[in-house]
Design a protein around this motif. Sequence first.
Motif, PDB file in Angstrom:
ATOM      1  N   THR A 125      -6.777  -5.886   6.852  1.00  0.00           N
ATOM      2  CA  THR A 125      -6.324  -4.747   6.067  1.00  0.00           C
ATOM      3  C   THR A 125      -7.535  -3.922   5.663  1.00  0.00           C
ATOM      4  O   THR A 125      -8.521  -4.468   5.202  1.00  0.00           O
ATOM      5  CB  THR A 125      -5.533  -5.189   4.816  1.00  0.00           C
ATOM      6  N   GLN A 126      -7.469  -2.615   5.898  1.00  0.00           N
ATOM      7  CA  GLN A 126      -8.546  -1.739   5.417  1.00  0.00           C
ATOM      8  C   GLN A 126      -7.980  -0.840   4.325  1.00  0.00           C
ATOM      9  O   GLN A 126      -8.033  -1.186   3.154  1.00  0.00           O
ATOM     10  CB  GLN A 126      -9.181  -0.973   6.576  1.00  0.00           C
ATOM     11  N   CYS A 127      -7.404   0.299   4.704  1.00  0.00           N
ATOM     12  CA  CYS A 127      -6.817   1.135   3.651  1.00  0.00           C
ATOM     13  C   CYS A 127      -5.566   0.488   3.082  1.00  0.00           C
ATOM     14  O   CYS A 127      -5.137   0.794   1.976  1.00  0.00           O
ATOM     15  CB  CYS A 127      -6.509   2.538   4.155  1.00  0.00           C
ATOM     16  N   GLY A 128      -4.956  -0.403   3.848  1.00  0.00           N
ATOM     17  CA  GLY A 128      -3.828  -1.172   3.347  1.00  0.00           C
ATOM     18  C   GLY A 128      -2.470  -0.522   3.525  1.00  0.00           C
ATOM     19  O   GLY A 128      -1.452  -1.144   3.242  1.00  0.00           O
ATOM     20  N   PHE A 129      -2.435   0.705   3.990  1.00  0.00           N
ATOM     21  CA  PHE A 129      -1.150   1.405   3.993  1.00  0.00           C
ATOM     22  C   PHE A 129      -0.213   0.885   5.079  1.00  0.00           C
ATOM     23  O   PHE A 129       0.996   0.849   4.896  1.00  0.00           O
ATOM     24  CB  PHE A 129      -1.355   2.918   4.141  1.00  0.00           C
ATOM     25  N   CYS A 130      -0.775   0.468   6.197  1.00  0.00           N
ATOM     26  CA  CYS A 130       0.070  -0.075   7.264  1.00  0.00           C
ATOM     27  C   CYS A 130       0.371  -1.541   7.031  1.00  0.00           C
ATOM     28  O   CYS A 130       1.201  -2.124   7.717  1.00  0.00           O
ATOM     29  CB  CYS A 130      -0.638   0.055   8.615  1.00  0.00           C
ATOM     30  N   THR A 131      -0.360  -2.156   6.088  1.00  0.00           N
ATOM     31  CA  THR A 131      -0.404  -3.619   5.994  1.00  0.00           C
ATOM     32  C   THR A 131       0.946  -4.278   5.697  1.00  0.00           C
ATOM     33  O   THR A 131       1.315  -5.243   6.377  1.00  0.00           O
ATOM     34  CB  THR A 131      -1.470  -4.039   4.962  1.00  0.00           C
ATOM     35  N   CYS A 162      -1.770   1.430  13.119  1.00  0.00           N
ATOM     36  CA  CYS A 162      -2.835   1.304  12.134  1.00  0.00           C
ATOM     37  C   CYS A 162      -3.928   2.258  12.572  1.00  0.00           C
ATOM     38  O   CYS A 162      -4.318   2.265  13.733  1.00  0.00           O
ATOM     39  CB  CYS A 162      -3.381  -0.121  12.098  1.00  0.00           C
ATOM     40  N   ARG A 163      -4.417   3.074  11.656  1.00  0.00           N
ATOM     41  CA  ARG A 163      -5.459   4.026  12.026  1.00  0.00           C
ATOM     42  C   ARG A 163      -6.842   3.516  11.638  1.00  0.00           C
ATOM     43  O   ARG A 163      -7.841   4.116  12.020  1.00  0.00           O
ATOM     44  CB  ARG A 163      -5.173   5.362  11.332  1.00  0.00           C
ATOM     45  N   CYS A 164      -6.898   2.435  10.873  1.00  0.00           N
ATOM     46  CA  CYS A 164      -8.200   1.993  10.341  1.00  0.00           C
ATOM     47  C   CYS A 164      -8.864   0.899  11.161  1.00  0.00           C
ATOM     48  O   CYS A 164     -10.071   0.909  11.328  1.00  0.00           O
ATOM     49  CB  CYS A 164      -8.040   1.451   8.923  1.00  0.00           C
ATOM     50  N   THR A 165      -8.101  -0.097  11.593  1.00  0.00           N
ATOM     51  CA  THR A 165      -8.739  -1.347  12.021  1.00  0.00           C
ATOM     52  C   THR A 165      -9.068  -1.424  13.498  1.00  0.00           C
ATOM     53  O   THR A 165      -9.866  -2.270  13.895  1.00  0.00           O
ATOM     54  CB  THR A 165      -7.810  -2.543  11.742  1.00  0.00           C
TER      55      THR A 165
ATOM     56  N   ILE B 185      -2.490   6.912   7.813  1.00  0.00           N
ATOM     57  CA  ILE B 185      -1.062   6.561   7.832  1.00  0.00           C
ATOM     58  C   ILE B 185      -0.385   7.003   6.520  1.00  0.00           C
ATOM     59  O   ILE B 185       0.809   7.255   6.487  1.00  0.00           O
ATOM     60  CB  ILE B 185      -0.864   5.057   8.127  1.00  0.00           C
TER      61      ILE B 185
END
Lengths: 186, 747
Positions: A125-131, A162-165, B185
């Motif tokens: 998890t990075q920004c956590g929004f997709c998590t 997921c756009r972060c990981t 997102i």
Amino acid sequence: MKKVKSDKLATKAKSATKAKSAKKKDSNLVSINFSLNGKQVGVRVHPMDRLLDVLRDELGHFGTKEGCGEGECGACSVLIDDELVNTCLVPVLQVSGRKIRTIEALKGGKELAALQNAFVVQNGTQCGFCTPGMIMAAVHLLETNAQPSEEQIREAMAGNLCRCTGYVKIVKAVQMAAEEIGGGLL
Amino acid sequence: MGEVKKSSIGSSLNRVEGLPKVSGKSCYAADMNVPNQLFGGTVRTKLPRGRVRAVEFGKGIPWKEFTVVTAKDIPSKNAITCLIDDQPCLVDGNFQHAEEAVVLLAHPDRGMLQKGLANVIIHEEPLPAVLDLDEAADASQVIYGTDNNLKKFVIQKGDVDSVWSKAWKIVEGVYRTGAQEQMYIETNGMLAVASAKEGVTVWGSLQCPYYVHKALLGVFGFPPEKIRVVQLETGGGFGGKEDYPSLLAAHVALLALKSKKPVKMIYDRREDMAATTKRHPSRTKHRTAIDKDGKLLAMEIEFILDGGAYTTLSPVVVSRGGLHASGPYLCPNVRVKTRAVATNTPPHGAFRGFGAPQSLFAVERHMEKVARAAGLAPDEFRKRNLIKTGDATATGQIVRDCVNLQALLEKALAAANYHEKRERFARKNPTSKIKRGIGFSVFMHGAGFTGSGESYLASVAAVEAGADGKIHALASNTEIGQGKNTVFTQIVADALGVDPSLVVIDQPDTKFVPNSGPTVASRSTMIVGKLLQDAAIGLKQILLQGKYIRAGYSTKEFQTAAAKYVKQFGKLKTYAEFQLPAHIHWDDVNYEGDAYSTFAWAVYVSEVEVDTLTYEARVTDFVALQEIGRVVNPVLAAGQIEGGVTQGIGYALYENCVYKDGRMINNQMSNYIIPTAIDTPNIKVMFEEVPCPWGPGGAKGIGELPLDGPAPAILNAVENAIGVSVDILPATPEVIFQAMKNAQGGH
Ligand code: FES
Ligand code: FES
């Protein structure tokens, strides 16, 4: 006009969950009951309201996120009768009498617990929004396939963006959780 | 959840806000609700340029229930202050792009709000518009200033004009890149309360609280202490929440001021994609002279960015792009002519890499061509020309980093099995419908703000002990997924010599945290981390000198001592302010000197396959080797690289912003494609650790670097696979098809 104290607002933020709106007086409302994370709940809603909005605005379950509102990102995924579903596409009427599990499931079973831990340890998890959606997709995978290959993991998570990981650490987290469960560590 | 690992820099401490994130408890903007809140929305222009003749409120809507805001309701200045003041907060008469905000509405019910938004009719009168970069650059139609230029500068080293006649060979090329959507997102969202008496408070998804603060000051004209900006958990930014939140904050606060109620505005995906900033499209022309030994003699580069309708951040984006345009090469004669031009599209803005991915794509594709002209293998040509410690860059900056790019290149190629694969693919491709290729890029990324930017900013960060002896780190830098909270925790814990569990990272809130600058430019770890380290050392010294603790103290002893000090004196707080390292000299006017205090360096290698039936390219393997100083947290750092590389894969192959009449028409996740788990390879991340003397514990910036290298490496691999140059991003099947067709036509 009541004076609004900004400091208080910040702390109240999450407690005032059920934003009451004008539609409560509406005669088109219906009563719908379903099981949410093991508890029976009832809501009075428009039958075509999106399950996503009902979970969030009526039931205060904010863990389920909206990323696109059109079934593309998977941020809104939950389990309905053990199937992975995008709640932004589900009219609430459809879940009457069914069993819903979200990221907030406290006794969500060994898969959820193992995955939550693994997502932290592996930096899945990075920004956590997709998590939350990502973890629900992984719960669904591990419930149906306890020892998935990397390819199977990637396929099972392909409906969740997921756009972060870059997904590498998400795959690792799912592998770690699968190993822990398989090895009887939990 | 995992055991707490003892300190600190160099260890992979678990993400400190990981637990709430995996349990769905983190509060993002859409999750924040307050009693009596209204929902806000925006009515926008449709034409690319024109004048608003009239605004009509349709029949059958209970307009009395709505709060309606137009430019007339702005208390002070109708401008969003960024670098300059040219962008209006709301259209008042003329407008410069589609999707520009004209009318704001708020209503207690979201359904009714939607009806209201659909029934405001903006009557627009067209003015001549300029819709693309080429048209803007030749200035036959002027839509901005006298020549459409938002910024223009030249970098000069030596004298390129004296070289052309002596050159062994001259190689030319043109390279183009399209816009790229950040696609965090979580869409943009804010909540505000406002009154003339108490001022404005906004909570939201944002990267730079003090940018928003500055913009709100201009719009409301309130004293600074009456503007408060609080960052909520933010679901990704990548630059996309650097300048746009200032506009959104102003809108939502205007609605709150007029309605006297809290107002919340969350963009849906379509609005977010259509109206907010993207990566600047670019066009780069290269002309390069080499001698018989394959050595660079001269590089002439014209680098142009499409800035969109207003200045916003384009001058600094084009600056970084221009400063990276000649790549990591030593060349005695360089001229880089750069411009950001205005077009009638929504302003382009910050996106991870900030101009450098565009110019590095061009130079790394071009060097592949120059190598071929020189009759040298791509790696051999690079080795003859890569810059070394002690060499001068295009701006005359002497490279002080202890960097060995030749060795870095060899190591990356070995890890990717480059030579063996190149040979194998060449053998097998002729008989296969799936063509495989391998390519690489060598590049650098300047860490922190360009030139003297950090001096102007004069960032301040602080640490403060709480009554319980816990140590709070106070900075305006935001956690947007990159791991700032964790890295700051490690740096402060390391400086104090305590367990990371003693450190608390306070929420960025302009009421409580000092202005440590924006969360951009790969500066949080290196610049702000260093400030926190200095402040923490100062705090520790106070306790040591006052004999509250003695050398060899435990975390518990430190905590007890800090609590005692606070009880006795009421406060234990130390600050640190940015000081430009003494060796940095930068000339803003002539673009000469030390553009950055240090660079991160990297070599990326990509393997691709191209299906010659569908013209689809796919990345099948990826190696990312970088020198980023000391790695503060290896697991988080690798996560940054993997995420950046994946965005780079999207930039290279999939992510195509399609515009019609100045509006993005594929503004949906279903037709703007970002990589999924099955489109991405397993990315092999490697670090070469050379401690940097300026960063905390030897660390450099890292955030943007991984987006610079993938696109050129991938397109070099595509060329290796199909034997045809593809010089346009994104290289969609249509682009690859066209390039192959053109190549056949040429023979
Ligand atoms: S919000 Fe439901 S799939 Fe994106
Ligand atoms: S962690 Fe940010 S989108 Fe997945």
